[in-house]
Design a protein around this motif. Structure first.
Motif, PDB file in Angstrom:
ATOM      1  N   HIS A 179     -16.783   3.399  -4.321  1.00  0.00           N
ATOM      2  CA  HIS A 179     -15.853   4.526  -4.394  1.00  0.00           C
ATOM      3  C   HIS A 179     -15.656   5.090  -5.796  1.00  0.00           C
ATOM      4  CE1 HIS A 179     -14.935   3.775  -0.235  1.00  0.00           C
ATOM      5  NE2 HIS A 179     -14.528   2.556  -0.489  1.00  0.00           N
ATOM      6  N   ALA A 180     -16.484   4.715  -6.745  1.00  0.00           N
ATOM      7  CA  ALA A 180     -16.366   5.257  -8.097  1.00  0.00           C
ATOM      8  C   ALA A 180     -17.625   6.038  -8.462  1.00  0.00           C
ATOM      9  CB  ALA A 180     -16.133   4.130  -9.110  1.00  0.00           C
ATOM     10  N   ASP A 181     -17.447   7.131  -9.194  1.00  0.00           N
ATOM     11  CA  ASP A 181     -18.600   7.883  -9.708  1.00  0.00           C
ATOM     12  C   ASP A 181     -19.257   7.121 -10.850  1.00  0.00           C
ATOM     13  OD1 ASP A 181     -18.166  10.252  -8.061  1.00  0.00           O
ATOM     14  OD2 ASP A 181     -16.416  10.606  -9.322  1.00  0.00           O
ATOM     15  N   LYS A 182     -18.407   6.472 -11.661  1.00  0.00           N
ATOM     16  CA  LYS A 182     -18.899   5.680 -12.778  1.00  0.00           C
ATOM     17  C   LYS A 182     -18.090   4.397 -12.882  1.00  0.00           C
ATOM     18  CE  LYS A 182     -20.618   9.564 -15.532  1.00  0.00           C
ATOM     19  NZ  LYS A 182     -20.462  10.341 -16.798  1.00  0.00           N
ATOM     20  N   VAL A 183     -18.707   3.391 -13.498  1.00  0.00           N
ATOM     21  CA  VAL A 183     -18.051   2.108 -13.708  1.00  0.00           C
ATOM     22  C   VAL A 183     -18.130   1.760 -15.192  1.00  0.00           C
ATOM     23  CG1 VAL A 183     -18.075  -0.369 -13.195  1.00  0.00           C
ATOM     24  CG2 VAL A 183     -18.575   1.290 -11.380  1.00  0.00           C
ATOM     25  N   GLY A 238       0.810  -1.209   0.000  1.00  0.00           N
ATOM     26  CA  GLY A 238       0.000   0.000   0.000  1.00  0.00           C
ATOM     27  C   GLY A 238       0.845   1.260   0.000  1.00  0.00           C
ATOM     28  N   GLN A 239       1.936   1.265   0.753  1.00  0.00           N
ATOM     29  CA  GLN A 239       2.825   2.422   0.790  1.00  0.00           C
ATOM     30  C   GLN A 239       3.467   2.655  -0.573  1.00  0.00           C
ATOM     31  OE1 GLN A 239       5.344   1.073   3.981  1.00  0.00           O
ATOM     32  NE2 GLN A 239       4.257   2.273   5.524  1.00  0.00           N
ATOM     33  N   ARG A 240       3.851   1.581  -1.244  1.00  0.00           N
ATOM     34  CA  ARG A 240       4.473   1.715  -2.566  1.00  0.00           C
ATOM     35  C   ARG A 240       3.518   2.359  -3.560  1.00  0.00           C
ATOM     36  NH1 ARG A 240       7.284  -4.304  -3.134  1.00  0.00           N
ATOM     37  NH2 ARG A 240       9.026  -3.929  -1.689  1.00  0.00           N
ATOM     38  N   ARG A 241       2.268   1.963  -3.527  1.00  0.00           N
ATOM     39  CA  ARG A 241       1.298   2.545  -4.440  1.00  0.00           C
ATOM     40  C   ARG A 241       1.072   4.021  -4.144  1.00  0.00           C
ATOM     41  NH1 ARG A 241       0.293  -2.751  -4.112  1.00  0.00           N
ATOM     42  NH2 ARG A 241      -0.649  -3.883  -5.873  1.00  0.00           N
ATOM     43  N   ARG A 242       1.050   4.371  -2.867  1.00  0.00           N
ATOM     44  CA  ARG A 242       0.886   5.784  -2.507  1.00  0.00           C
ATOM     45  C   ARG A 242       2.087   6.606  -2.969  1.00  0.00           C
ATOM     46  NH1 ARG A 242       0.439   4.806   3.365  1.00  0.00           N
ATOM     47  NH2 ARG A 242       0.807   7.027   3.625  1.00  0.00           N
ATOM     48  N   LYS A 294      -7.626   1.013   2.470  1.00  0.00           N
ATOM     49  CA  LYS A 294      -8.248   2.221   3.025  1.00  0.00           C
ATOM     50  C   LYS A 294      -7.350   3.434   2.823  1.00  0.00           C
ATOM     51  CE  LYS A 294     -10.261   3.962   7.368  1.00  0.00           C
ATOM     52  NZ  LYS A 294      -9.337   5.094   7.606  1.00  0.00           N
ATOM     53  N   GLU A 295      -6.038   3.268   2.995  1.00  0.00           N
ATOM     54  CA  GLU A 295      -5.101   4.374   2.823  1.00  0.00           C
ATOM     55  C   GLU A 295      -5.076   4.862   1.377  1.00  0.00           C
ATOM     56  OE1 GLU A 295      -1.473   2.738   4.221  1.00  0.00           O
ATOM     57  OE2 GLU A 295      -1.907   3.123   6.348  1.00  0.00           O
ATOM     58  N   ILE A 296      -5.161   3.919   0.430  1.00  0.00           N
ATOM     59  CA  ILE A 296      -5.158   4.299  -0.983  1.00  0.00           C
ATOM     60  C   ILE A 296      -6.441   5.050  -1.326  1.00  0.00           C
ATOM     61  CG2 ILE A 296      -5.213   3.412  -3.346  1.00  0.00           C
ATOM     62  CD1 ILE A 296      -3.377   1.156  -2.377  1.00  0.00           C
ATOM     63  N   VAL A 297      -7.575   4.555  -0.844  1.00  0.00           N
ATOM     64  CA  VAL A 297      -8.847   5.237  -1.094  1.00  0.00           C
ATOM     65  C   VAL A 297      -8.803   6.659  -0.527  1.00  0.00           C
ATOM     66  CG1 VAL A 297     -11.308   5.279  -0.539  1.00  0.00           C
ATOM     67  CG2 VAL A 297     -10.225   3.142  -1.243  1.00  0.00           C
ATOM     68  N   GLU A 298      -8.231   6.822   0.663  1.00  0.00           N
ATOM     69  CA  GLU A 298      -8.126   8.149   1.271  1.00  0.00           C
ATOM     70  C   GLU A 298      -7.243   9.071   0.430  1.00  0.00           C
ATOM     71  OE1 GLU A 298      -6.728   7.297   5.170  1.00  0.00           O
ATOM     72  OE2 GLU A 298      -8.723   6.868   5.985  1.00  0.00           O
TER      73      GLU A 298
END
Length: 264
Positions: free
Chosen positions: A215-219, A153-157, A186-190
């Motif tokens: 968590h998406a406006d559109k899919v 998760g940290q790497r993606r952030r 959760k950290e990525i979504v934030e």
């Protein structure tokens, strides 16, 4: 805040416009055929579909890593080949050499290379921008750490931060939730929420149906062709998922549709 500056883009134009896109790989049939859609500034769009549906292919074509044979792509009204500086890309974790000896700070500073130039040293403003980004994405304490020491998760952030450092206004993420735990998710979504709140457009591919629903406006559902595109409650239906994946179990939860048990 300087890191969310809108630059000189024309925000009256769609953030991302894809028209009749057809592309594939040498020696193979087309991975995507006649794809068209429009994404507005600040929208967050999740791309789902079975393995081999063309999710990564779509992202690579938009980024410019894959040539397309037919169609047109524009970012804020400018041809994609002349507007890549406004597009940030976070690849799948498996495509990155995490053993390379570089710190979190250095990775994020790499995002400034197009602004600084390859043969110039970063200036005070560049360092200020990088430090500001690290603080906003809660990475300041990790600045001196080697990327090989970080969690998934940290790497993606960190790579989200690098894209933001290049002044990206459209962020493309390929499977950002793959192989991470719920805390990292959760950290990525934030982190994405912070970017969305400042008008940055996000397109991400995912197998994570719950995140797409919540968590998406559109899919967007792909299966070589664009099967459907719209709000999650309209797209994530049993029939649409059966068309894409073969079978699905759709369960209501808090007025949202959460999908489980997809058979590919």
């Amino acid at each position: 805040m300087s890191i969310f500056k809108r630059n000189n883009i024309d925000t009256s134009q769609p953030a991302l416009l894809v028209e009749h896109l057809t592309t594939g790989y040498p020696g193979n049939r087309y991975a995507l055929s006649d794809i068209s859609f429009t994404i507005k500034a600040g929208e967050r769009v999740a791309v789902i579909g079975p393995n081999g549906a063309g999710k990564s292919t779509l992202i690579k074509a938009i980024v410019g890593l894959l040539q397309f044979t037919h169609g047109h792509i524009s970012i804020y009204g400018a041809d994609c080949y002349s507007s890549h500086i406004y597009v940030g890309y976070v690849p799948q974790q498996s495509e990155i050499d995490w053993s390379f000896p570089v710190s979190v700070y250095d990775v994020v500073m790499m995002g400034r290379s197009r602004r600084v130039g390859w043969f110039r040293w970063p200036g005070k403003r560049d360092h200020a921008i990088v430090n500001d980004i690290l603080d906003h994405l809660s990475l300041g304490d990790l600045a001196k750490r080697q990327i090989s020491e970080l969690s998934g998760g940290q790497r993606r952030r960190v790579f989200i931060a690098r894209a933001l450092a290049q002044d990206a206004r459209v962020l493309l993420l390929d499977e950002p939730f793959a192989g991470i735990d719920q805390t990292a998710e959760k950290e990525i979504v934030e982190a994405l929420d912070i970017l969305t709140s400042h008008g940055i457009t996000i397109l991400l591919s995912t197998h994570h149906m719950q995140n797409a629903a919540l968590h998406a406006d559109k899919v967007m559902i792909l299966r070589q062709k664009l099967l459907c595109f719209g709000p999650p409650n309209e797209v994530l239906t049993g029939q649409n998922l059966r068309d894409a994946f073969g079978s699905a179990h759709v369960l209501p939860h808090n007025d949202e549709l959460l999908m489980f048990g997809l058979d590919q």
